[in-house]
Structures are given as C-alpha cells and as structure tokens.
Design a protein around this motif. Structure first.
Motif, PDB file in Angstrom:
ATOM      1  N   ASP A  55       0.842  -1.217   0.000  1.00 32.86           N
ATOM      2  CA  ASP A  55       0.000   0.000   0.000  1.00 32.86           C
ATOM      3  C   ASP A  55       0.865   1.250   0.000  1.00 32.86           C
ATOM      4  OD1 ASP A  55      -2.438  -1.107  -0.160  1.00 32.86           O
ATOM      5  OD2 ASP A  55      -2.865  -1.063   1.966  1.00 32.86           O
ATOM      6  N   SER A  65      -2.861   7.871  -8.358  1.00 31.48           N
ATOM      7  CA  SER A  65      -2.406   9.235  -8.083  1.00 31.48           C
ATOM      8  C   SER A  65      -0.930   9.407  -8.484  1.00 31.48           C
ATOM      9  CB  SER A  65      -2.673   9.527  -6.612  1.00 31.48           C
ATOM     10  OG  SER A  65      -1.727  10.345  -6.079  1.00 31.48           O
ATOM     11  N   ARG A  66      -0.113   8.382  -8.200  1.00 27.84           N
ATOM     12  CA  ARG A  66       1.302   8.444  -8.587  1.00 27.84           C
ATOM     13  C   ARG A  66       1.469   8.483 -10.107  1.00 27.84           C
ATOM     14  NH1 ARG A  66       3.609   3.859  -5.184  1.00 27.84           N
ATOM     15  NH2 ARG A  66       3.072   4.741  -3.197  1.00 27.84           N
ATOM     16  N   THR A  73      -7.186   1.003  -1.593  1.00 27.68           N
ATOM     17  CA  THR A  73      -6.315   2.119  -1.183  1.00 27.68           C
ATOM     18  C   THR A  73      -5.057   2.123  -2.041  1.00 27.68           C
ATOM     19  OG1 THR A  73      -6.877   1.241   0.988  1.00 27.68           O
ATOM     20  CG2 THR A  73      -5.502   3.235   0.939  1.00 27.68           C
ATOM     21  N   ASN A  74      -4.545   0.920  -2.256  1.00 22.81           N
ATOM     22  CA  ASN A  74      -3.346   0.769  -3.080  1.00 22.81           C
ATOM     23  C   ASN A  74      -3.607   1.255  -4.511  1.00 22.81           C
ATOM     24  OD1 ASN A  74      -0.813   0.038  -3.856  1.00 22.81           O
ATOM     25  ND2 ASN A  74      -1.051  -2.146  -3.483  1.00 22.81           N
ATOM     26  N   TYR A  95     -12.391   1.911  -8.517  1.00 21.15           N
ATOM     27  CA  TYR A  95     -11.222   1.429  -7.786  1.00 21.15           C
ATOM     28  C   TYR A  95     -11.470   0.011  -7.255  1.00 21.15           C
ATOM     29  CZ  TYR A  95      -8.990   6.045  -7.862  1.00 21.15           C
ATOM     30  OH  TYR A  95      -8.377   7.210  -8.267  1.00 21.15           O
ATOM     31  N   ALA A 151      -5.802   3.499  -5.424  1.00 20.34           N
ATOM     32  CA  ALA A 151      -5.904   4.965  -5.380  1.00 20.34           C
ATOM     33  C   ALA A 151      -4.507   5.599  -5.329  1.00 20.34           C
ATOM     34  CB  ALA A 151      -6.718   5.386  -4.178  1.00 20.34           C
ATOM     35  N   THR A 152      -3.640   5.037  -4.508  1.00 18.12           N
ATOM     36  CA  THR A 152      -2.280   5.579  -4.381  1.00 18.12           C
ATOM     37  C   THR A 152      -1.544   5.489  -5.714  1.00 18.12           C
ATOM     38  OG1 THR A 152      -2.311   4.617  -2.181  1.00 18.12           O
ATOM     39  CG2 THR A 152      -0.182   5.439  -2.957  1.00 18.12           C
ATOM     40  N   LYS A 153      -1.670   4.322  -6.345  1.00 16.99           N
ATOM     41  CA  LYS A 153      -0.936   4.106  -7.599  1.00 16.99           C
ATOM     42  C   LYS A 153      -1.476   5.014  -8.715  1.00 16.99           C
ATOM     43  CE  LYS A 153       0.445  -0.579  -6.589  1.00 16.99           C
ATOM     44  NZ  LYS A 153       1.716  -0.116  -6.032  1.00 16.99           N
TER      45      LYS A 153
END
Lengths: 216, 170
Positions: free
Chosen positions: A216, B153-154, B146-147, B134, B149-151
């Motif tokens: 994560d 965004s990156r 969550t992962n 997502y 979403a993070t990816k």
C-alpha cells in the motif's frame, strides 16, 4: 497533459473502436477446437513425460542395487544415483502441481506470483540437473557398464582414470558456467539462459516488483 | 446449456467486449503479428475457462482478469520475438479498419505512454482509463482499493511530470 483529460479521449476512442474493429469469426471458431497450444499444459505434459522416465530410472537402479547388494563399489554409486533420481522426480512432480494449480480466473497479482515461482523453480531445477549430471557422470558410467555389459570399470580403467574423468567433468562445468555468464545477453535458448542464471534473476526481480506492487 | 449454445453465448459476449481484447493487445505488443498471437492466446484461455464463468459477475471484469494475466505472461516470455504466428499473416483475429489514422494524436500518445510502463502498471492504467471503479480494479489486480488509489495518483503525477518535461506544460 492530465490523465483525466486523456480519459475522455480514451472514451471517445472506445466508442470508435466499436465501428472500426471486426472480429474474425472463422478464427474465433477455431478456438473451440484448438488443443495443446496452451503453454502451461505443454509444460505439464513435458514434465509428466520426464517424471515417467525418471520413475523407470529409479526402478532400474533399485533393481541394480538389489542384485549387486554384496558389492558396495557398485551399490554405493547406484544408491547415490537412485537418491538423486528420487529427488529429481519429487522436483518434477512439484512443478507439475504448481503448473496445474495456475488458474487464470484469479487476480493478476496472485497468478503472476505463482507463474514466477514456477519459473524460478524450473530455472533452479535446470541448474541442479546440469551440475548433478557433470558430477554424476562417473557413477553413471560405473553403473551402466556393470548393468548393461557386466563390465567392471574399476578393473578396466582404474581409480585414477575415474578420478581424472570427474575432474574433467568439473572443469567442463566451470568453463560452461563462465561462458554462459559471459555471453548470457546473446543467448536466446531458454536452457542456456537458465544455466547462466539470467532467467532466475529475471524471475526474482519480477517477484520483487510484484511484492512492491502489492504494497500500500 | 449445450456446447453450441455455449459457443454462441461466448461468441456474443466476446463480440460485445472485443474492445478489451483490442486495447490489451495494443498496450502489450507493438508488433502486429505478436498482437494477433496474443489475441488468440487470450481467446483460447477465455474459452477454456468459460465453463467456470459466473454469469452473475460482470463479463468485462472476468475478461480483464484473464486477458491481463495472459498478456503479462506473454510480455514477459523471452521467446516472444521468435515466436511463430499461429494464423496466416494476412488473416488477423482482430481487424481494424484504418487503424492508426482513426486514432487521435492524444490516443496514440497514450498508447505510447502505456507501452513504456511496466506490465503491472500498464494493467492498472488500462483498467482506469476504461472507467472501472477502484473496487473493480482492485478486484482484477488482487490489490487493495487504497493501493489502487495511491498508484493512480502516482501515475497521474508521473504523466504530468513527463508532459512537463516533453512539452513544457507543467
């Protein structure tokens, strides 16, 4: 350039694709009758054939040990070879089990991890087989000569000759590894790349990427 | 369901979702012959697994899982460059009319950008661009929402940065 702006262009592209691409129905129909083209099944079949061959070797060596029980100079090399063959059989069966467990319906991260684990296992197996065959050449020669021709290699050639052959095998192996590592970039055959450790590094690298991707 | 009914159902679903096949193949292979080879491999695996497809689920999610799994393996297979094409070179599984001229420049650039990503992020971008939530992306890839979403965004930041470097539009 924003990804969300491009998303709307992509949606437009998606709509156009409906009109601009056509599925070849004849080739689609051929899919229903296509067989044995699936790489994993091909691999499992090859491994199963290898496994059967190994079983024959194990049984034959067991028989050889039984009939030469009172002559340790023959039974010891045969027993060592038998143990190596049993280990190879176990490794082959483990690979078959891994290959058959791969179900593409599962999520990408799960399947890719299984595939890379199988790949790493196969590379290590190839490397071990190569190393063992160079070392096992002398006991194999002793056992085969006795088993098929009834000849005693110790008497025919002497211990020094056998030792020289083992040393020669090791030298060939060392040179082989050195050449494989030196020219690994130019190698196209999978087996050679396996020996050089190129595929092992690639598999380990991708497993690390997968682990990173899952974080994560 | 009889075999021919199953074949008809499969054909209809694949026809309806052929765009997934097209986009996955175009994102993972540059060479048209490899693309066709990959398309056939995906279709073959879809058909082989069709009997376990749960009709209550979205066909597109299931198709994406299989297509991306096959595409990543295909992409990573070292022998791709020397593989033989299964069908004749003049007969393609997915035929596109006026393929490149139909695509706007942005889409071509997008394919180019996707082509430069690693195989796992390629999958993520494809799913995102296709409007999957997502939750759906997480479901296909086997990672947490969550992962995802993070990816995403990156990846947005990377694209913004690359565009800035290339076209000075930061």
């Amino acid at each position: 350039m924003e990804l969300d702006e491009l998303k709307s262009k992509w949606a437009e592209h998606d709509r156009k694709l409906d009109e601009s691409i056509r599925l070849n129905r004849q080739l689609l129909r051929e899919t229903y009758t296509r067989k044995a083209k699936f790489a994993l099944w091909r691999l499992a079949t090859m491994l199963a054939l290898g496994s059967m061959g190994m079983l024959v070797v194990i049984v034959w060596l067991g028989h050889f040990v039984a009939i030469n029980w009172l002559m340790p100079r023959f039974t010891v090399p045969a027993a060592v070879l038998d143990l190596a063959a049993i280990a190879a059989l176990a490794a082959l069966n483990a690979q078959i089990a891994l290959a058959l467990k791969i179900d593409y319906n599962q999520p990408v991260a799960v399947i890719q991890k299984k595939l890379e684990t199988l790949r790493r296992f196969r590379v290590r197996y190839s490397q071990t087989i190569l190393l063992t065959s160079a070392l096992a050449w002398a006991p194999m020669f002793i056992v085969v000569m006795k088993g098929f021709l009834g000849a005693d290699v110790y008497r025919l050639f002497g211990i020094a000759w056998i030792a020289a052959n083992v040393a020669f095998g090791l030298a060939v192996l060392a040179i082989g590894f050195w050449l494989a590592r030196k020219y690994r970039e130019r190698m196209s055959r999978r087996f050679l790349r396996d020996i050089a450790g190129y595929n092992l590094n690639a598999a380990s690298g991708f497993l690390a990427t997968l682990a990173e991707f899952e974080k994560d | 369901m009889t075999t021919s009914e199953r074949q008809e159902r499969f054909q209809a679903l694949v026809e309806e979702h052929k765009k997934i096949l097209y986009k996955v193949c175009h994102s993972y292979c540059r060479n048209p012959a490899d693309r066709d080879d990959l398309a056939q491999e995906i279709l073959f695996q879809l058909w082989r697994s069709f009997h376990v497809f749960d009709e209550r689920l979205r066909f597109s999610t299931w198709m994406y899982r299989i297509a991306l799994n096959i595409a990543i393996s295909f992409y990573r297979r070292e022998s791709v460059r020397t593989r033989h094409v299964l069908s004749g070179a003049d007969e393609r599984l997915l035929e596109a009319i006026d393929e490149t001229s139909n695509q706007p420049e942005e889409v071509q650039l997008l394919y180019q950008w996707i082509g430069e990503l690693d195989p796992l992020n390629k999958a993520l971008v494809l799913l995102y661009l296709d409007g999957n939530s997502y939750q759906e992306i997480a479901n296909v890839l086997g990672i947490s929402e969550t992962n995802v979403a993070t990816k995403v965004s990156r990846l947005k930041q990377t694209l913004r940065h690359e565009a800035g470097v290339k076209y000075g539009t930061r």
